[in-house]
Design a protein around this motif. Sequence first.
Motif, short mmCIF file in Angstrom:
data_model
loop_
_atom_site.label_atom_id
_atom_site.label_comp_id
_atom_site.label_asym_id
_atom_site.label_seq_id
_atom_site.Cartn_x
_atom_site.Cartn_y
_atom_site.Cartn_z
N ASP A 8 0.89 -1.16 0.00
CA ASP A 8 0.00 0.00 0.00
C ASP A 8 0.93 1.20 0.00
OD1 ASP A 8 -2.21 1.69 0.16
OD2 ASP A 8 -2.24 1.62 2.35
N TYR A 9 1.31 1.63 -1.21
CA TYR A 9 2.34 2.64 -1.40
C TYR A 9 1.83 4.02 -1.03
CZ TYR A 9 6.16 5.19 -3.61
OH TYR A 9 7.24 6.00 -3.84
N GLY A 10 2.62 4.74 -0.26
CA GLY A 10 2.28 6.10 0.11
C GLY A 10 3.48 7.02 0.02
N LYS A 11 3.22 8.29 0.03
CA LYS A 11 4.30 9.29 -0.09
C LYS A 11 5.29 9.18 1.08
CE LYS A 11 4.93 14.23 -0.84
NZ LYS A 11 4.25 15.51 -1.04
N LYS A 12 4.78 8.98 2.29
CA LYS A 12 5.64 8.91 3.48
C LYS A 12 5.90 7.48 3.94
CE LYS A 12 4.06 13.32 5.29
NZ LYS A 12 3.40 14.00 6.41
N ARG A 13 4.85 6.67 3.94
CA ARG A 13 4.93 5.29 4.46
C ARG A 13 4.31 4.33 3.47
NH1 ARG A 13 2.60 8.37 7.79
NH2 ARG A 13 0.60 7.57 7.15
N THR A 14 4.78 3.09 3.52
CA THR A 14 4.21 2.04 2.70
C THR A 14 3.89 0.85 3.58
OG1 THR A 14 5.41 2.76 0.73
CG2 THR A 14 4.61 0.49 0.75
N GLY A 15 2.62 0.44 3.56
CA GLY A 15 2.20 -0.75 4.29
C GLY A 15 2.54 -1.99 3.48
N ILE A 16 2.95 -3.04 4.17
CA ILE A 16 3.36 -4.27 3.49
C ILE A 16 2.62 -5.44 4.11
CG2 ILE A 16 5.31 -5.77 2.91
CD1 ILE A 16 7.13 -3.31 3.31
N ALA A 17 2.11 -6.31 3.24
CA ALA A 17 1.46 -7.55 3.67
C ALA A 17 2.05 -8.70 2.86
CB ALA A 17 -0.06 -7.48 3.46
N ILE A 18 1.94 -9.89 3.40
CA ILE A 18 2.56 -11.06 2.78
C ILE A 18 1.64 -12.27 2.93
CG2 ILE A 18 3.81 -11.75 4.87
CD1 ILE A 18 5.45 -11.67 1.45
N THR A 19 1.73 -13.19 1.99
CA THR A 19 0.99 -14.45 2.15
C THR A 19 1.92 -15.50 2.74
OG1 THR A 19 1.61 -15.34 -0.02
CG2 THR A 19 -0.44 -14.04 0.10
N ASP A 20 1.32 -16.60 3.15
CA ASP A 20 2.09 -17.78 3.49
C ASP A 20 2.59 -18.40 2.19
OD1 ASP A 20 -0.19 -20.38 3.23
OD2 ASP A 20 -0.81 -18.29 3.08
N GLU A 21 3.43 -19.42 2.26
CA GLU A 21 4.01 -20.02 1.05
C GLU A 21 2.96 -20.67 0.15
OE1 GLU A 21 7.68 -21.37 0.54
OE2 GLU A 21 8.47 -19.71 1.72
N LEU A 22 1.85 -21.10 0.73
CA LEU A 22 0.79 -21.71 -0.08
C LEU A 22 -0.16 -20.68 -0.67
CD1 LEU A 22 -0.06 -24.80 2.16
CD2 LEU A 22 1.33 -24.74 0.08
N THR A 31 5.15 -1.74 8.27
CA THR A 31 5.08 -0.49 7.52
C THR A 31 6.48 0.09 7.54
OG1 THR A 31 2.80 -0.11 8.20
CG2 THR A 31 4.00 1.79 7.38
N VAL A 32 6.95 0.53 6.38
CA VAL A 32 8.28 1.14 6.31
C VAL A 32 8.17 2.53 5.71
CG1 VAL A 32 9.48 -1.08 6.10
CG2 VAL A 32 8.85 0.16 4.05
N ARG A 33 9.15 3.36 6.02
CA ARG A 33 9.19 4.67 5.39
C ARG A 33 9.48 4.45 3.91
NH1 ARG A 33 12.99 7.58 9.75
NH2 ARG A 33 14.27 5.86 9.04
N THR A 34 8.75 5.15 3.08
CA THR A 34 8.81 4.90 1.64
C THR A 34 10.21 5.04 1.08
OG1 THR A 34 6.48 5.41 1.38
CG2 THR A 34 7.84 5.61 -0.59
N PHE A 35 10.99 5.99 1.59
CA PHE A 35 12.33 6.15 1.04
C PHE A 35 13.25 4.96 1.38
CE2 PHE A 35 12.94 8.15 5.18
CZ PHE A 35 14.21 7.74 5.56
N GLU A 36 12.83 4.10 2.33
CA GLU A 36 13.60 2.91 2.69
C GLU A 36 13.02 1.64 2.08
OE1 GLU A 36 13.12 3.25 6.93
OE2 GLU A 36 15.04 4.28 7.15
N LEU A 37 11.97 1.76 1.29
CA LEU A 37 11.22 0.61 0.81
C LEU A 37 12.04 -0.34 -0.06
CD1 LEU A 37 8.58 -0.95 0.58
CD2 LEU A 37 7.88 0.63 -1.23
#
Length: 136
Positions: A8-22, A31-37
């Motif tokens: 979920d890309y944003g100017k300041k922060r980006t939210g990140i989600a992941i699935t399991d391997e299946l 959530t990471v700061r976008t410039f560190e994404l």
Amino acid sequence: MGRLLALDYGKKRTGIAITDELQLIASGLTTVRTFELIDFLKEYTEKENVQKFIVGEPRQMDNTPSESEALIGPFLNRLKKVFPHIPVERHDERFTSKMAFQTMIDSGLKKKKRRDKALVDEISATIILQAYLNKI
């Protein structure tokens, strides 16, 4: 099978989600700061097998791209250059922030915690990813 990773890309922060391997369950990752994404994604993909990136696609009610799409375009170009072996798909992210906020209320989070925009972004990414999983 590898994991799907949603942003979920944003100017300041980006939210990140992941699935399991299946690829059955979507879970919020962080959530990471976008410039560190990009650096975060490099580290993460070295440790985990990511099969595909799912990037939220902000749209207006009339289905036209929102203003924030201008920020996402350059990011997508960089993402594809840095990770040419990982395909990128877009998924409609309309209403995800409102849904994330409602999820926080429904889960009983206190008002102070609901003001945490980083948590809203992470939950939004999870909603984007779950909607994508429901579609495929």
